[in-house]
Design an enzyme around this catalytic site. Structure first.
Site, PDB file in Angstrom:
ATOM      1  N   HIS A   1       0.827  -1.209   0.000  1.00 42.92           N
ATOM      2  CA  HIS A   1       0.000   0.000   0.000  1.00 42.92           C
ATOM      3  C   HIS A   1       0.863   1.262   0.000  1.00 42.92           C
ATOM      4  O   HIS A   1       2.065   1.232   0.257  1.00 42.92           O
ATOM      5  CB  HIS A   1      -0.911   0.005   1.223  1.00 42.92           C
ATOM      6  CG  HIS A   1      -0.139   0.002   2.515  1.00 42.92           C
ATOM      7  ND1 HIS A   1       0.448   1.122   3.046  1.00 42.92           N
ATOM      8  CD2 HIS A   1       0.159  -1.006   3.356  1.00 42.92           C
ATOM      9  CE1 HIS A   1       1.071   0.820   4.165  1.00 42.92           C
ATOM     10  NE2 HIS A   1       0.919  -0.469   4.380  1.00 42.92           N
TER      11      HIS A   1
ATOM     12  N   GLU B   1      -1.893  -6.837   8.148  1.00 43.30           N
ATOM     13  CA  GLU B   1      -0.569  -6.705   8.737  1.00 43.30           C
ATOM     14  C   GLU B   1      -0.511  -7.404  10.098  1.00 43.30           C
ATOM     15  O   GLU B   1      -1.546  -7.711  10.707  1.00 43.30           O
ATOM     16  CB  GLU B   1      -0.207  -5.209   8.871  1.00 43.30           C
ATOM     17  CG  GLU B   1       1.168  -4.902   9.448  1.00 43.30           C
ATOM     18  CD  GLU B   1       2.287  -5.653   8.746  1.00 43.30           C
ATOM     19  OE1 GLU B   1       2.506  -6.836   9.069  1.00 43.30           O
ATOM     20  OE2 GLU B   1       2.934  -5.061   7.879  1.00 43.30           O
TER      21      GLU B   1
END
Length: 446
Positions: A252, A327
């Protein structure tokens, strides 16, 4: 912010045979002589000079991990050869030492370094660490930092022999794009070395790296071809009987925590304006030939979804979400810098860096992350066999996928660099091994 002031790095290396079983040791001290970090490792069969250079590199990297870039540093070693070569007074004539010398010089440029030769008896701390590492290897064990026991009046000792990961936080162990040990070309050149994840420093996101680092290297990345390929086989392998399932792994874009180099796990910051621009640049690239994207799968976290949405808008594809692509959960460390964590949780940090089964307080271990990421990979490959799939995720999951594809050990996570909005690629063959085709490609950000 990192530590401030002047520092000393003492480093040593040795070989029991020259060449023979070898190891290195390094210690970082502040201007009051307090120990801030130790590093040591057995490196297999090598010469004294190789081990000495490895010790120097480990010491400089440990200092970077403390957030001391740009600081005044005195490097002390009892190797006349290394000191004189680093000071530029002697040439590096041995071919085997040149890559190490280049790496050390690249790290040294990030500080204001004074090079000092010292007698061996004044380098006893680093010498002891090197011998501890070699002794541990001889017993079939791995060296561990000794915390406060070796220096009762010193600051907490953090094991720096293994680099912390590139968590959604600051990339503290990342070198300059041209340095010989980071980025994909360096990874290939130093295959014996390995590492793990996405945290604040090489633990937190870097805010705006734009250099291209690709497995192919050279002009291919600039031309946008680093991840283009014939998916029917590769390299020395025999031609696969089926077309590969290609995972195009997109990290990202930038978030506020990236800018401040803070651990960013399950906290859910959105992309900054720069991050949105990075996502759009990646989306534009993936919407063109030769990618032929057929599926988009993203982490459920906002920063990954926003990046994936940019790709979906450009390609006209729907976005799927897989929760296991999220994550790592950094627990109580969420939102902190590496330096803050080192000050508040020194023992927990040392344990976490040394063992992938150890979790941050209230968080998730890298071993647990690896299990769910592997499950996500298997689901995606099975559901989209033979297709080209963009997977939008984070540093740790992407590094895990690369590590698993390479069959590398967990510590390999600490030896990879993943910049914001970078692209990596892995091909999976039903009748053959996985093939890593690109790593940390940021040509679209140039």
């Amino acid at each position: 912010m990192g530590v401030t002031g002047a520092f000393t790095v003492e480093a040593d290396g040795g070989s029991r045979g020259n060449p023979g079983p070898a190891g290195y040791g390094a210690v970082v001290k502040d201007d009051a002589g307090r120990v801030l970090a130790e590093a040591a490792e057995s490196i297999g069969t090598a010469t004294n000079n190789v081990a000495e250079y490895r010790g120097l590199i480990a010491g400089l990297r440990a200092l970077l991990a403390l957030g001391a870039e740009g600081a005044q540093v005195e490097v002390r070693m009892d190797s006349k050869l290394v000191i004189e070569q680093m000071a530029g007074r002697w040439k590096v004539k041995h071919e085997g030492l040149r890559p190490l010398a280049l790496e050390a010089a690249g790290l040294a440029r990030r500080f204001r370094v004074t090079w000092t030769w010292i007698p061996r008896e004044r380098n006893s701390h680093a010498d002891r660490l090197a011998n501890e590492a070699m002794d541990a290897a001889a017993r079939g064990e791995t060296w561990r930092a000794s915390a406060l026991t070796s220096a009762p009046d010193s600051a907490p000792v953090v094991e720096a022999g293994a680099e912390p990961p590139n968590i959604d936080a600051p990339s503290l162990f990342d070198d300059d794009p041209g340095a010989p040990t980071l980025g994909a070309p360096a990874l290939a050149a130093r295959a014996p070395a390995a590492a793990v994840g996405e945290t604040a420093g090489e633990r937190a996101e870097t805010s705006g790296a734009t250099g291209a680092g690709t497995a192919g290297g050279g002009a291919g990345a600039a031309a946008g071809t680093a991840t283009s390929h014939d998916r029917r086989g590769h390299g020395w392998m025999p031609r696969a009987t089926r077309v590969a399932t290609s995972l195009l792994l997109l990290r990202h874009g930038q978030t506020p925590l990236s800018v401040d180099k803070r651990f960013s796990g399950l906290g859910d910051p959105s992309l900054t304006r720069t991050g949105l621009a990075q996502a759009e640049a990646a989306a534009l690239r993936l919407s063109r030939q030769p990618y032929e994207v057929e599926v988009i799968v993203a982490s459920p976290l906002a920063r990954a979804r926003q990046t994936a949405e940019a790709v979906a808008a450009r390609t006209g594809l729907a976005m799927l979400v897989d929760d296991d692509l999220r994550e790592t959960d950094f627990g109580e460390w969420e939102g902190h810098t590496f330096a803050e964590i080192q000050q508040r949780w020194p023992r927990e940090l040392a344990a976490w860096l040394a063992d992938p089964d150890v979790a941050p307080p209230g968080g998730e271990s890298f071993a647990s992350t690896a299990l769910r990421v592997e499950q996500a990979r298997d689901r995606i490959v099975k559901a989209h066999e033979g297709r080209s799939v963009v997977v939008v995720s984070h540093v740790t999951p992407i590094k895990m996928l690369v590590r698993l594809a390479l069959g590398a050990p967990p510590e390999a996570l600490y030896r990879m660099r993943l910049d914001l909005a970078c692209l990596s690629a892995i091909d999976y063959y039903a009748d053959g091994p996985a093939v890593v085709r690109a790593l940390n490609d940021t040509a679209h950000l140039s």
